[in-house]
Motif scaffolding. Structure first.
Motif, PDB file in Angstrom:
ATOM      1  N   LYS A  56     -17.553  -7.445  33.741  1.00 12.26           N
ATOM      2  CA  LYS A  56     -17.740  -8.178  34.983  1.00 12.26           C
ATOM      3  C   LYS A  56     -18.626  -7.441  35.991  1.00 12.26           C
ATOM      4  N   THR A  57     -18.610  -6.133  35.942  1.00 21.49           N
ATOM      5  CA  THR A  57     -19.386  -5.349  36.903  1.00 21.49           C
ATOM      6  C   THR A  57     -20.702  -4.903  36.261  1.00 21.49           C
ATOM      7  N   PRO A  58     -21.654  -4.485  37.082  1.00 22.40           N
ATOM      8  CA  PRO A  58     -22.897  -3.955  36.513  1.00 22.40           C
ATOM      9  C   PRO A  58     -22.653  -2.768  35.578  1.00 22.40           C
ATOM     10  N   GLU A  59     -21.649  -1.941  35.883  1.00 26.56           N
ATOM     11  CA  GLU A  59     -21.335  -0.790  35.032  1.00 26.56           C
ATOM     12  C   GLU A  59     -20.795  -1.258  33.682  1.00 26.56           C
ATOM     13  N   ASP A  60     -19.932  -2.281  33.704  1.00 25.09           N
ATOM     14  CA  ASP A  60     -19.413  -2.845  32.456  1.00 25.09           C
ATOM     15  C   ASP A  60     -20.556  -3.372  31.600  1.00 25.09           C
ATOM     16  N   MET A  61     -21.437  -4.140  32.215  1.00 30.02           N
ATOM     17  CA  MET A  61     -22.551  -4.749  31.486  1.00 30.02           C
ATOM     18  C   MET A  61     -23.494  -3.690  30.937  1.00 30.02           C
ATOM     19  N   ALA A  62     -23.705  -2.626  31.705  1.00 31.93           N
ATOM     20  CA  ALA A  62     -24.558  -1.532  31.232  1.00 31.93           C
ATOM     21  C   ALA A  62     -23.940  -0.862  30.004  1.00 31.93           C
ATOM     22  N   ALA A  63     -22.613  -0.723  29.987  1.00 31.07           N
ATOM     23  CA  ALA A  63     -21.937  -0.128  28.829  1.00 31.07           C
ATOM     24  C   ALA A  63     -22.114  -1.010  27.599  1.00 31.07           C
ATOM     25  N   VAL A  64     -21.965  -2.320  27.758  1.00 30.25           N
ATOM     26  CA  VAL A  64     -22.160  -3.252  26.639  1.00 30.25           C
ATOM     27  C   VAL A  64     -23.599  -3.165  26.143  1.00 30.25           C
ATOM     28  N   ASP A  65     -24.549  -3.176  27.050  1.00 28.11           N
ATOM     29  CA  ASP A  65     -25.960  -3.075  26.665  1.00 28.11           C
ATOM     30  C   ASP A  65     -26.229  -1.788  25.887  1.00 28.11           C
ATOM     31  N   TYR A  66     -25.675  -0.687  26.362  1.00 30.58           N
ATOM     32  CA  TYR A  66     -25.887   0.599  25.698  1.00 30.58           C
ATOM     33  C   TYR A  66     -25.355   0.567  24.268  1.00 30.58           C
ATOM     34  N   ILE A  67     -24.149   0.043  24.102  1.00 29.91           N
ATOM     35  CA  ILE A  67     -23.533  -0.012  22.775  1.00 29.91           C
ATOM     36  C   ILE A  67     -24.323  -0.941  21.850  1.00 29.91           C
ATOM     37  N   ILE A  68     -24.741  -2.060  22.352  1.00 31.17           N
ATOM     38  CA  ILE A  68     -25.534  -2.985  21.530  1.00 31.17           C
ATOM     39  C   ILE A  68     -26.807  -2.285  21.049  1.00 31.17           C
ATOM     40  N   ASN A  69     -27.484  -1.610  21.960  1.00 29.56           N
ATOM     41  CA  ASN A  69     -28.741  -0.948  21.599  1.00 29.56           C
ATOM     42  C   ASN A  69     -28.533   0.235  20.659  1.00 29.56           C
ATOM     43  N   LYS A  70     -27.417   0.914  20.787  1.00 27.54           N
ATOM     44  CA  LYS A  70     -27.174   2.113  19.980  1.00 27.54           C
ATOM     45  C   LYS A  70     -26.594   1.803  18.601  1.00 27.54           C
ATOM     46  N   TYR A  71     -25.707   0.822  18.488  1.00 27.78           N
ATOM     47  CA  TYR A  71     -24.947   0.628  17.258  1.00 27.78           C
ATOM     48  C   TYR A  71     -25.202  -0.695  16.539  1.00 27.78           C
ATOM     49  N   PHE A  72     -25.992  -1.569  17.113  1.00 26.43           N
ATOM     50  CA  PHE A  72     -26.250  -2.861  16.489  1.00 26.43           C
ATOM     51  C   PHE A  72     -27.753  -3.094  16.397  1.00 26.43           C
ATOM     52  N   LYS A  73     -28.148  -3.848  15.385  1.00 27.58           N
ATOM     53  CA  LYS A  73     -29.547  -4.239  15.199  1.00 27.58           C
ATOM     54  C   LYS A  73     -29.609  -5.765  15.152  1.00 27.58           C
ATOM     55  N   GLN A  74     -30.647  -6.313  15.749  1.00 25.04           N
ATOM     56  CA  GLN A  74     -30.800  -7.765  15.721  1.00 25.04           C
ATOM     57  C   GLN A  74     -31.454  -8.192  14.414  1.00 25.04           C
ATOM     58  N   LYS A  75     -30.857  -9.211  13.782  1.00 27.85           N
ATOM     59  CA  LYS A  75     -31.385  -9.742  12.527  1.00 27.85           C
ATOM     60  C   LYS A  75     -31.034 -11.227  12.456  1.00 27.85           C
ATOM     61  N   ASN A  76     -32.055 -12.064  12.308  1.00 28.96           N
ATOM     62  CA  ASN A  76     -31.847 -13.510  12.176  1.00 28.96           C
ATOM     63  C   ASN A  76     -30.970 -14.085  13.288  1.00 28.96           C
ATOM     64  N   GLN A  77     -31.298 -13.774  14.510  1.00 24.36           N
ATOM     65  CA  GLN A  77     -30.589 -14.300  15.686  1.00 24.36           C
ATOM     66  C   GLN A  77     -29.128 -13.852  15.783  1.00 24.36           C
ATOM     67  N   THR A  78     -28.749 -12.797  15.068  1.00 24.62           N
ATOM     68  CA  THR A  78     -27.405 -12.222  15.199  1.00 24.62           C
ATOM     69  C   THR A  78     -27.529 -10.710  15.313  1.00 24.62           C
ATOM     70  N   LEU A  79     -26.455 -10.102  15.748  1.00 25.90           N
ATOM     71  CA  LEU A  79     -26.386  -8.647  15.785  1.00 25.90           C
ATOM     72  C   LEU A  79     -25.639  -8.170  14.558  1.00 25.90           C
ATOM     73  N   LYS A  80     -26.117  -7.102  13.960  1.00 28.19           N
ATOM     74  CA  LYS A  80     -25.521  -6.560  12.738  1.00 28.19           C
ATOM     75  C   LYS A  80     -25.175  -5.090  12.965  1.00 28.19           C
ATOM     76  N   ASN A  81     -24.088  -4.651  12.325  1.00 29.92           N
ATOM     77  CA  ASN A  81     -23.660  -3.262  12.366  1.00 29.92           C
ATOM     78  C   ASN A  81     -23.516  -2.792  10.926  1.00 29.92           C
ATOM     79  N   ASN A  82     -24.331  -1.831  10.524  1.00 31.64           N
ATOM     80  CA  ASN A  82     -24.379  -1.411   9.117  1.00 31.64           C
ATOM     81  C   ASN A  82     -23.036  -0.920   8.597  1.00 31.64           C
ATOM     82  N   ARG A  83     -22.353  -0.086   9.346  1.00 30.04           N
ATOM     83  CA  ARG A  83     -21.081   0.472   8.864  1.00 30.04           C
ATOM     84  C   ARG A  83     -20.042  -0.638   8.704  1.00 30.04           C
TER      85      ARG A  83
END
Length: 89
Positions: A56-83
Motif C-alpha cells: 500500500k505504501t511507496p516502500e511496500d511497492m518498492a520492495a515488490v518491484d525489487y523482488i520482481i526484478n531480482k527473482y523473476f523474469k518476464q516470459k510470454n506476458q507472465t513472470l517466471k521463477n526458475n527455482r
C-alpha cells in the motif's frame, strides 16, 4: 503445486536471499505463495502484484518491484521463477 503444498528449503532460501530486508522477504514469500498456487504463473500487471502482496505504501511497492526484478523474469506476458519452476516440475 502438488497436493496443496510445496517444498521449502530454508538453507537454499537463506543462501539466495541474504541481504533482503524484512519487507522484501515478505514480498518474496507472498509472490512465491501466489506463484505456486497459480501453477507457476504470475501476471505482470503491477497493481495486481501489489495487491497480492498487500503493498500500500511507496516502500511496500518498492520492495515488490525489487523482488520482481531480482527473482523473476518476464516470459510470454507472465513472470517466471526458475527455482520454483524446478520444484513444480
Amino acid at each position: 503445486m502438488i497436493g496443496g503444498y510445496y517444498r521449502f528449503y530454508p538453507g537454499d532460501y537463506f543462501r539466495d536471499t541474504q541481504g533482503l530486508t524484512m519487507l522484501e522477504h515478505g514480498a518474496y514469500n507472498l509472490l512465491l505463495h501466489n506463484y505456486y498456487a497459480a501453477g507457476g504463473k504470475l501476471e505482470t500487471e503491477k497493481p495486481r502484484l501489489y495487491g497480492m502482496c498487500h503493498a500500500k505504501t511507496p516502500e511496500d511497492m518498492a520492495a515488490v518491484d525489487y523482488i520482481i526484478n531480482k527473482y523473476f523474469k518476464q516470459k510470454n506476458q507472465t513472470l517466471k521463477n526458475n527455482r520454483a519452476d524446478q520444484e513444480i516440475s
